[in-house]
Design a protein around this motif. Structure first.
Motif, PDB file in Angstrom:
ATOM      1  N   GLN A 286       0.870  -1.262  -0.084  1.00 33.58           N
ATOM      2  CA  GLN A 286      -0.222  -0.163  -0.161  1.00 33.58           C
ATOM      3  C   GLN A 286       0.768   1.369   0.057  1.00 33.58           C
ATOM      4  OE1 GLN A 286      -3.441  -0.382   0.110  1.00 33.58           O
ATOM      5  NE2 GLN A 286      -3.135  -2.404  -0.181  1.00 33.58           N
ATOM      6  N   ASN A 287       0.235   2.391  -0.373  1.00 36.10           N
ATOM      7  CA  ASN A 287       1.101   3.541  -0.266  1.00 36.10           C
ATOM      8  C   ASN A 287       1.257   3.976   1.436  1.00 36.10           C
ATOM      9  OD1 ASN A 287       1.803   6.359  -0.241  1.00 36.10           O
ATOM     10  ND2 ASN A 287       0.517   6.993  -1.838  1.00 36.10           N
ATOM     11  N   ILE A 288       2.337   4.245   1.668  1.00 36.11           N
ATOM     12  CA  ILE A 288       2.962   4.542   3.295  1.00 36.11           C
ATOM     13  C   ILE A 288       3.048   5.568   3.369  1.00 36.11           C
ATOM     14  CG2 ILE A 288       3.482   1.893   3.427  1.00 36.11           C
ATOM     15  CD1 ILE A 288       6.195   2.809   2.972  1.00 36.11           C
ATOM     16  N   SER A 289       2.995   6.718   2.376  1.00 31.71           N
ATOM     17  CA  SER A 289       3.425   8.182   2.482  1.00 31.71           C
ATOM     18  C   SER A 289       2.501   8.886   3.865  1.00 31.71           C
ATOM     19  CB  SER A 289       3.337   8.810   1.509  1.00 31.71           C
ATOM     20  OG  SER A 289       1.953   8.838   0.763  1.00 31.71           O
ATOM     21  N   GLU A 290       1.289   8.392   3.813  1.00 31.82           N
ATOM     22  CA  GLU A 290       0.578   9.083   4.960  1.00 31.82           C
ATOM     23  C   GLU A 290       0.796   8.677   6.454  1.00 31.82           C
ATOM     24  OE1 GLU A 290      -3.790   9.717   4.564  1.00 31.82           O
ATOM     25  OE2 GLU A 290      -3.531   8.535   2.345  1.00 31.82           O
ATOM     26  N   LEU A 291       1.171   7.364   6.449  1.00 31.37           N
ATOM     27  CA  LEU A 291       1.848   6.731   7.545  1.00 31.37           C
ATOM     28  C   LEU A 291       3.043   7.560   7.994  1.00 31.37           C
ATOM     29  CD1 LEU A 291       1.338   4.877  10.273  1.00 31.37           C
ATOM     30  CD2 LEU A 291       2.574   3.148   8.898  1.00 31.37           C
ATOM     31  N   ASN A 292       3.851   7.486   6.788  1.00 32.39           N
ATOM     32  CA  ASN A 292       4.936   8.202   7.295  1.00 32.39           C
ATOM     33  C   ASN A 292       4.956   9.762   7.709  1.00 32.39           C
ATOM     34  OD1 ASN A 292       7.252   6.560   6.932  1.00 32.39           O
ATOM     35  ND2 ASN A 292       7.158   6.781   4.795  1.00 32.39           N
ATOM     36  N   THR A 293       3.914  10.376   7.442  1.00 31.85           N
ATOM     37  CA  THR A 293       3.553  11.779   7.785  1.00 31.85           C
ATOM     38  C   THR A 293       3.402  11.778   9.283  1.00 31.85           C
ATOM     39  OG1 THR A 293       2.638  12.603   5.816  1.00 31.85           O
ATOM     40  CG2 THR A 293       2.188  13.890   7.682  1.00 31.85           C
ATOM     41  N   TYR A 294       2.573  10.796   9.877  1.00 30.36           N
ATOM     42  CA  TYR A 294       2.564  10.581  11.219  1.00 30.36           C
ATOM     43  C   TYR A 294       3.960   9.973  12.124  1.00 30.36           C
ATOM     44  CZ  TYR A 294      -2.641  10.488  11.088  1.00 30.36           C
ATOM     45  OH  TYR A 294      -3.917  11.050  10.820  1.00 30.36           O
ATOM     46  N   LEU A 295       4.725   9.261  11.440  1.00 32.32           N
ATOM     47  CA  LEU A 295       5.695   9.008  11.895  1.00 32.32           C
ATOM     48  C   LEU A 295       7.004  10.030  12.106  1.00 32.32           C
ATOM     49  CD1 LEU A 295       6.264   5.465  10.228  1.00 32.32           C
ATOM     50  CD2 LEU A 295       5.667   6.024  12.582  1.00 32.32           C
ATOM     51  N   HIS A 296       7.163  10.915  10.891  1.00 31.96           N
ATOM     52  CA  HIS A 296       7.750  12.254  11.108  1.00 31.96           C
ATOM     53  C   HIS A 296       7.504  13.237  12.143  1.00 31.96           C
ATOM     54  CE1 HIS A 296       9.007  10.960   6.608  1.00 31.96           C
ATOM     55  NE2 HIS A 296       9.462  10.070   7.461  1.00 31.96           N
ATOM     56  N   SER A 297       6.029  13.312  12.223  1.00 31.95           N
ATOM     57  CA  SER A 297       5.719  14.410  13.046  1.00 31.95           C
ATOM     58  C   SER A 297       5.786  13.821  14.662  1.00 31.95           C
ATOM     59  CB  SER A 297       4.158  14.516  13.071  1.00 31.95           C
ATOM     60  OG  SER A 297       3.803  14.950  11.967  1.00 31.95           O
ATOM     61  N   TYR A 298       6.236  12.544  14.867  1.00 25.82           N
ATOM     62  CA  TYR A 298       6.239  12.033  16.296  1.00 25.82           C
ATOM     63  C   TYR A 298       7.727  12.462  16.743  1.00 25.82           C
ATOM     64  CZ  TYR A 298       6.328   8.558  20.178  1.00 25.82           C
ATOM     65  OH  TYR A 298       6.538   8.034  21.299  1.00 25.82           O
ATOM     66  N   VAL A 299       7.755  13.505  17.729  1.00 24.10           N
ATOM     67  CA  VAL A 299       8.884  13.648  18.487  1.00 24.10           C
ATOM     68  C   VAL A 299       8.687  13.190  19.849  1.00 24.10           C
ATOM     69  CG1 VAL A 299      10.052  16.074  19.389  1.00 24.10           C
ATOM     70  CG2 VAL A 299       8.917  16.171  17.151  1.00 24.10           C
ATOM     71  N   SER A 300       9.449  12.480  20.536  1.00 19.92           N
ATOM     72  CA  SER A 300       9.503  12.031  21.806  1.00 19.92           C
ATOM     73  C   SER A 300      10.579  11.908  22.617  1.00 19.92           C
ATOM     74  CB  SER A 300       9.153  10.218  21.548  1.00 19.92           C
ATOM     75  OG  SER A 300      10.084   9.651  20.725  1.00 19.92           O
ATOM     76  N   ALA A 301      10.348  11.685  23.710  1.00 19.37           N
ATOM     77  CA  ALA A 301      11.591  11.601  24.864  1.00 19.37           C
ATOM     78  C   ALA A 301      11.558  10.298  25.653  1.00 19.37           C
ATOM     79  CB  ALA A 301      11.416  12.768  25.797  1.00 19.37           C
ATOM     80  N   PRO A 302      12.403   9.947  26.166  1.00 19.73           N
ATOM     81  CA  PRO A 302      12.443   8.796  27.249  1.00 19.73           C
ATOM     82  C   PRO A 302      11.929   9.166  28.550  1.00 19.73           C
ATOM     83  CG  PRO A 302      14.790   9.493  26.653  1.00 19.73           C
ATOM     84  CD  PRO A 302      13.906  10.343  26.018  1.00 19.73           C
ATOM     85  N   TYR A 303      11.364   8.484  29.027  1.00 19.44           N
ATOM     86  CA  TYR A 303      10.403   8.621  30.277  1.00 19.44           C
ATOM     87  C   TYR A 303      10.479   7.287  31.279  1.00 19.44           C
ATOM     88  CZ  TYR A 303       6.575   9.854  33.411  1.00 19.44           C
ATOM     89  OH  TYR A 303       6.011  10.121  34.437  1.00 19.44           O
ATOM     90  N   LEU A 304      11.224   7.713  32.459  1.00 20.76           N
ATOM     91  CA  LEU A 304      11.279   6.618  33.342  1.00 20.76           C
ATOM     92  C   LEU A 304      10.371   6.314  34.469  1.00 20.76           C
ATOM     93  CD1 LEU A 304      13.436   4.622  34.354  1.00 20.76           C
ATOM     94  CD2 LEU A 304      14.474   6.056  35.755  1.00 20.76           C
ATOM     95  N   ALA A 305       9.522   5.187  34.365  1.00 14.22           N
ATOM     96  CA  ALA A 305       8.455   5.114  35.328  1.00 14.22           C
ATOM     97  C   ALA A 305       8.349   3.819  35.915  1.00 14.22           C
ATOM     98  CB  ALA A 305       7.253   5.628  34.537  1.00 14.22           C
ATOM     99  N   PRO A 306       7.782   3.433  36.836  1.00 13.07           N
ATOM    100  CA  PRO A 306       7.511   2.037  37.509  1.00 13.07           C
ATOM    101  C   PRO A 306       6.355   1.214  36.553  1.00 13.07           C
ATOM    102  CG  PRO A 306       6.529   3.714  38.917  1.00 13.07           C
ATOM    103  CD  PRO A 306       7.350   4.266  38.101  1.00 13.07           C
ATOM    104  N   ASP A 307       6.587   0.084  36.440  1.00 11.72           N
ATOM    105  CA  ASP A 307       5.584  -0.564  35.706  1.00 11.72           C
ATOM    106  C   ASP A 307       4.529  -1.125  36.690  1.00 11.72           C
ATOM    107  OD1 ASP A 307       6.818  -3.095  36.856  1.00 11.72           O
ATOM    108  OD2 ASP A 307       7.287  -3.840  34.844  1.00 11.72           O
ATOM    109  N   ASN A 308       3.464  -2.023  36.152  1.00  5.15           N
ATOM    110  CA  ASN A 308       2.365  -2.606  37.166  1.00  5.15           C
ATOM    111  C   ASN A 308       3.099  -3.268  38.101  1.00  5.15           C
ATOM    112  OD1 ASN A 308       0.474  -1.205  35.467  1.00  5.15           O
ATOM    113  ND2 ASN A 308      -0.077  -2.938  34.550  1.00  5.15           N
TER     114      ASN A 308
END
Length: 195
Positions: A92-114
């Motif tokens: 399929q054409n993945i260009s639209e999905l890449n738009t979401y991926l390229h917009s994703y700016v993230s940072a690591p986050y440390l937290a306790p799990d369940n």
């Protein structure tokens, strides 16, 4: 600014997909002939993100009302198209999905799990709806790259449209949930044989 609803009486989308991309598709379901839409507001989308341990940055208040909902539904529609194509082994054409991926700016986050163990996760740091949905888009991309198309399935109950990734050992899972669809189907078959 978006607020998370603490109302526990509102219906929640089922988390039965065993993969975030499947649970994205399951934000629409069916009850008999009626389609059930679990996303009707920005707050619904934020609640779903929180259910899936995705926490957008708290300072994100620049979005217009309804923008997150619009982007989330667009991503769901795109994911449905891409995953259906993936199952049919059609690129399929993945260009639209890449738009979401390229917009994703993230940072690591440390937290306790369940279990109280520390884990490193990532949180969105961008101020766009596409960035807020970045982890979800990444899950769709990972499914397309690392997933096995034969394990992407829909519930076999005729009244159900829910999706799941079959992680069972024998890969013979048939139902979104044995407790609901599996038992309903078996009871209907039993009644049919009795009559």
């Amino acid at each position: 600014m978006f607020e998370m609803s603490d109302d526990k009486n509102l219906p929640h989308a089922p988390i039965v997909g065993d993969h975030l991309a499947m649970d994205l598709l399951n934000t629409q379901a069916r009850n008999g002939e009626k389609v059930v839409e679990y996303w009707n507001s920005d707050a619904d989308v934020l609640r779903w993100l929180q259910q899936n341990n995705i926490y957008p940055a708290e300072e994100q208040s620049t979005l217009a009302d309804g923008e997150l909902l619009l982007q989330a539904k667009a991503l769901r529609s795109l994911a449905h198209q891409l995953i259906t194509g993936f199952k049919q082994e059609k690129l399929q054409n993945i260009s639209e999905l890449n738009t979401y991926l390229h917009s994703y700016v993230s940072a690591p986050y440390l937290a306790p799990d369940n279990d109280g163990k520390l884990v490193i996760t990532r949180i969105s740091r961008g101020d766009t709806a596409a960035s807020m949905l970045g982890q979800v888009a990444e899950a769709v991309a990972q499914l397309l790259v690392e997933g096995d198309a034969t394990l992407v399935k829909q519930c076999e109950h005729p009244d159900c449209i829910l999706w799941f990734y079959d992680r069972t050992k024998a890969h013979k899972r048939r139902w979104c949930s044995m407790a609901t669809c599996g038992n309903r189907y078996k009871a209907a078959q039993f009644r049919k044989r009795k009559s």
